[in-house]
Design a protein around this motif. Structure first.
Motif, PDB file in Angstrom:
ATOM      1  N   VAL A  19      48.833  89.490  82.311  1.00 23.12           N
ATOM      2  CA  VAL A  19      49.751  88.355  82.435  1.00 23.12           C
ATOM      3  C   VAL A  19      51.157  88.741  81.985  1.00 23.12           C
ATOM      4  CG1 VAL A  19      50.301  86.086  81.436  1.00 23.12           C
ATOM      5  CG2 VAL A  19      48.006  86.548  82.303  1.00 23.12           C
ATOM      6  N   PHE A  20      51.249  89.539  80.937  1.00 24.37           N
ATOM      7  CA  PHE A  20      52.544  89.945  80.415  1.00 24.37           C
ATOM      8  C   PHE A  20      53.091  91.203  81.089  1.00 24.37           C
ATOM      9  CE2 PHE A  20      51.265  87.014  77.149  1.00 24.37           C
ATOM     10  CZ  PHE A  20      52.454  86.432  76.761  1.00 24.37           C
ATOM     11  N   GLY A  21      52.287  91.821  81.952  1.00 24.17           N
ATOM     12  CA  GLY A  21      52.747  93.008  82.658  1.00 24.17           C
ATOM     13  C   GLY A  21      52.918  94.214  81.752  1.00 24.17           C
ATOM     14  N   ALA A  39      56.352  84.894  72.393  1.00 28.97           N
ATOM     15  CA  ALA A  39      55.771  83.564  72.168  1.00 28.97           C
ATOM     16  C   ALA A  39      56.357  82.552  73.148  1.00 28.97           C
ATOM     17  CB  ALA A  39      56.009  83.118  70.730  1.00 28.97           C
ATOM     18  N   TYR A  40      57.671  82.616  73.346  1.00 26.39           N
ATOM     19  CA  TYR A  40      58.294  81.702  74.315  1.00 26.39           C
ATOM     20  C   TYR A  40      57.849  82.032  75.736  1.00 26.39           C
ATOM     21  CZ  TYR A  40      61.130  79.564  70.714  1.00 26.39           C
ATOM     22  OH  TYR A  40      61.532  78.861  69.611  1.00 26.39           O
ATOM     23  N   GLU A  41      57.697  83.321  76.024  1.00 29.39           N
ATOM     24  CA  GLU A  41      57.190  83.723  77.337  1.00 29.39           C
ATOM     25  C   GLU A  41      55.772  83.185  77.543  1.00 29.39           C
ATOM     26  OE1 GLU A  41      56.553  87.849  79.889  1.00 29.39           O
ATOM     27  OE2 GLU A  41      57.399  87.958  77.874  1.00 29.39           O
ATOM     28  N   ALA A  42      54.942  83.253  76.507  1.00 28.95           N
ATOM     29  CA  ALA A  42      53.575  82.739  76.585  1.00 28.95           C
ATOM     30  C   ALA A  42      53.574  81.233  76.818  1.00 28.95           C
ATOM     31  CB  ALA A  42      52.799  83.072  75.318  1.00 28.95           C
ATOM     32  N   ALA A  52      55.289  77.894  71.357  1.00 30.17           N
ATOM     33  CA  ALA A  52      56.007  78.697  70.364  1.00 30.17           C
ATOM     34  C   ALA A  52      56.780  77.757  69.460  1.00 30.17           C
ATOM     35  CB  ALA A  52      56.962  79.649  71.063  1.00 30.17           C
ATOM     36  N   GLU A  53      56.939  78.148  68.224  1.00 29.86           N
ATOM     37  CA  GLU A  53      57.755  77.373  67.293  1.00 29.86           C
ATOM     38  C   GLU A  53      59.061  78.111  67.057  1.00 29.86           C
ATOM     39  OE1 GLU A  53      55.921  76.177  63.715  1.00 29.86           O
ATOM     40  OE2 GLU A  53      54.219  75.255  64.715  1.00 29.86           O
ATOM     41  N   ASP A  57      58.706  84.426  64.174  1.00 28.31           N
ATOM     42  CA  ASP A  57      59.557  85.598  64.003  1.00 28.31           C
ATOM     43  C   ASP A  57      58.863  86.906  64.313  1.00 28.31           C
ATOM     44  OD1 ASP A  57      57.978  86.066  61.788  1.00 28.31           O
ATOM     45  OD2 ASP A  57      59.556  85.673  60.342  1.00 28.31           O
ATOM     46  N   GLY A  58      57.535  86.940  64.396  1.00 30.94           N
ATOM     47  CA  GLY A  58      56.830  88.153  64.770  1.00 30.94           C
ATOM     48  C   GLY A  58      56.824  89.239  63.715  1.00 30.94           C
ATOM     49  N   ARG A  59      57.398  88.978  62.564  1.00 30.52           N
ATOM     50  CA  ARG A  59      57.409  90.000  61.518  1.00 30.52           C
ATOM     51  C   ARG A  59      56.114  89.935  60.726  1.00 30.52           C
ATOM     52  NH1 ARG A  59      62.576  88.654  58.309  1.00 30.52           N
ATOM     53  NH2 ARG A  59      62.228  86.634  59.243  1.00 30.52           N
ATOM     54  N   SER A  60      55.666  91.077  60.259  1.00 31.50           N
ATOM     55  CA  SER A  60      54.441  91.164  59.469  1.00 31.50           C
ATOM     56  C   SER A  60      54.777  90.972  57.997  1.00 31.50           C
ATOM     57  CB  SER A  60      53.765  92.520  59.670  1.00 31.50           C
ATOM     58  OG  SER A  60      53.499  92.742  61.001  1.00 31.50           O
TER      59      SER A  60
END
Length: 71
Positions: A19-21, A39-42, A52-53, A57-60
């Motif tokens: 889906v994301f290529g 997240a926004y793409e999803a 998405a909120e 931020d996707g940071r660990s």
């Protein structure tokens, strides 16, 4: 939004990658909390079923407060 939520929605890691290529290897390199842009793409690719909120931020950094709302 987490990788597990994407897998649950699309049914498999292969389906998410398709889906994301991207390759499976690229998907496995994402942090558990997926990057904000993805997240926004999803959200778009799921027609809002996953959301998405703004704080995504996707940071660990232990940020476990990011949640996905079913649409």
């Amino acid at each position: 939004m987490t990788k597990q939520e994407l897998i649950a929605h699309f049914g498999s890691t292969r389906a998410v990658a398709d889906v994301f290529g991207i390759t499976l290897q690229a998907f496995y390199q994402w942090p558990e909390t997926i990057p904000k842009g993805r997240a926004y793409e999803a959200e778009v690719k799921t027609a809002g079923a996953l959301r998405a909120e703004a704080s995504q931020d996707g940071r660990s950094t232990g940020n476990k407060d990011v949640r996905v709302e079913a649409g």
